[in-house]
Design an enzyme around this catalytic site. Sequence first.
Site, PDB file in Angstrom:
ATOM      1  N   ASP A 110     -22.418   2.568  -3.820  1.00  0.00           N
ATOM      2  CA  ASP A 110     -22.381   1.116  -3.695  1.00  0.00           C
ATOM      3  C   ASP A 110     -20.948   0.600  -3.834  1.00  0.00           C
ATOM      4  OD1 ASP A 110     -24.157  -1.337  -3.723  1.00  0.00           O
ATOM      5  OD2 ASP A 110     -23.067  -1.692  -5.593  1.00  0.00           O
ATOM      6  N   GLU A 119     -20.772   2.988   1.060  1.00  0.00           N
ATOM      7  CA  GLU A 119     -20.924   1.602   1.492  1.00  0.00           C
ATOM      8  C   GLU A 119     -19.546   0.974   1.389  1.00  0.00           C
ATOM      9  OE1 GLU A 119     -22.966  -2.683   0.518  1.00  0.00           O
ATOM     10  OE2 GLU A 119     -21.923  -1.533  -1.006  1.00  0.00           O
TER      11      GLU A 119
HETATM   12  C1  GLC Z   1     -23.942  -3.710  -2.487  1.00  0.00           C
HETATM   13  C2  GLC Z   1     -25.456  -3.696  -2.448  1.00  0.00           C
HETATM   14  C3  GLC Z   1     -25.939  -5.071  -2.706  1.00  0.00           C
HETATM   15  C4  GLC Z   1     -25.490  -5.495  -4.091  1.00  0.00           C
HETATM   16  C5  GLC Z   1     -23.981  -5.376  -4.219  1.00  0.00           C
HETATM   17  C6  GLC Z   1     -23.548  -5.455  -5.653  1.00  0.00           C
HETATM   18  O1  GLC Z   1     -23.413  -4.471  -1.478  1.00  0.00           O
HETATM   19  O2  GLC Z   1     -25.887  -3.185  -1.220  1.00  0.00           O
HETATM   20  O3  GLC Z   1     -27.335  -5.187  -2.595  1.00  0.00           O
HETATM   21  O4  GLC Z   1     -25.867  -6.812  -4.347  1.00  0.00           O
HETATM   22  O5  GLC Z   1     -23.516  -4.144  -3.744  1.00  0.00           O
HETATM   23  O6  GLC Z   1     -23.922  -4.292  -6.330  1.00  0.00           O
END
Ligand code: GLC
Length: 577
Positions: free
Chosen positions: A228, A301
């Site tokens: 994440d 991500e």
């Molecule tokens: C990422 C996740 C999202 C979350 C954010 C903070 O973007 O996919 O759902 O709110 O991180 O952890």
Amino acid sequence: MTQQSEDIVVPAAAPTFEPSERGSEWWRSAVIYQIYPRSFADASGDGVGDLAGITSRLPALATLDIDAIWLSPFYTSPQRDGGYDVSDYCDIDPLFGTLEDFDRMRAAAHELGIRVIVDLVPNHSSDQHVWFQEALAAGPGSEERARYMFREGRGDNGELPPNNWQSVFGGPAWTRVTEADGSLGQWYLHLFDSTQPDFDWTNRWVRDQFVDILRFWLDRGVDGFRVDVAHGMIKADGLPDYTPPADGASMGGGSATLEPGISDEPLDDPPYWGQEGVHEIYREWREVLDSYPGDRILAAEAWVDPLPKVAKWVRPDEMHQAFNFAYLETPWEAAALRTVIDESLKAFNDVGAPSTWVLSNHDVVRHASRLALTSDHLQGHGVGPLSEGKPDNAVGLRRARAATTMMLALPGSAYIYQGEELGLPEAIELPDSARQDPTWFRTDGERYGRDGCRVPIPWEAGAPAFGFSQTGKSWLPQPVDWATYARDAQTGVAGSTLELYRSALALRSEHGLGLGTLEWQDGYGDDVIAYRNGDVLVVSNAGTTPVTLPSGADVLLSSDAVPSAELGPDTTVWLRA
Ligand code: GLC
């Protein structure tokens, strides 16, 4: 009724997944199905999905020819951001079950030949994490505070935040604490909600904790991690002020465009995204993963652009995959799609990594609605009231089916978000009282946030909560017309979206498309995306007029329930080449 977990034989805990021996590189062509545990299947009946529910539904997923599941967080958490606010990285929140439920789910998935990827949230913890509570108690200058980003405020009395950074969810990215003696004290950084304090990743102690966390889950037999906010952990020295462009992407690398793949020029980087220092963290993690048997992966991500910059996350000694958000953000337009596909293949290939493809996830408007909207609604974190009116679900679904059919023949690895195989639209008309995304609260309702793509999915048309839970409870209300999307209403029905996904995934695997190569085909016109991958010719009509197909072509698959000699608008076919 929810299927019973007795349906499958759960083997004794096996630490590794035999078929994924080192060197198999299964991830290069994998189809990875994202489960958002809160909304997948609820075995306990409390209205929130859980691990036992996932286990019970795995046989249904196994009919989809997927290689792996990725589960959004199920760790102990106050659930202020749907579990992305973790208060214990090595335990399961009671909402979702226990570590034994996890072991059963993991073993059952492996038994079915499905690998298990878990979500790791290293940029921030919950403010309820014991590490943050200790940091608050220990006071300024302590080792405990050095785990997080505490700073003195500006102004004569420290009454102003340390800099001007804004939270992704809206409002300032800093919150001031009250010290033990009752005085107003330091501020802490939270790029997301105020309940999600950012760690200080320059601190070796933090790094060591996360190596232990990786090992904890690797020892439990997971096949990898989706990381994440993998672009956010290191902040620029001195934490300089930064004002994003007015129309910039809230999660992106300072982009002023929603089509980051279109430009090759590095754009101005915010001092909190995409800093060079993040890469040494992943090199260390890669060594940890490589020290385990099997082929275990890291998937980033990383909302940065342009694509060659994203590719830095998947250099040979870093991660294995990075989400291709440039692709996700590309509108349903042939020229833009051809460009982003070319740029993706080139950028990832340049570093020896597979490209990935994704159209939906738990942060963005479901593509069955998004593709019928104009581009200013593409940003999940930034979804606002729909000034242009509601999307036309029929148009959206037709385009979504065409877009997915086009995507699933591309070489590389593809991600599917739960419910898209049912053709689910965004649940746009949720009552305000039901909304739970922190974005909604932090922007005083100006941005709806992401609840609309997180509504529990329908399994059985005639069951309470459409089979999501036996009690009929559902943490977000399901639209009444979702019976038509229920899995049982589509199973075995020719032309249903579920059967389209099943056929596409089976053919993808049969023809080895994930490991293939793409050759563009000319002669179909500007509004068409046409390519060959091995012995499959893909023709996708993103225009408004029909396109003539090669005569006598053998149709392997069509996104339109009624394929014909002419390819209608918003339709994709796979032909035997
Ligand atoms: C990422 C996740 C999202 C979350 C954010 C903070 O973007 O996919 O759902 O709110 O991180 O952890």
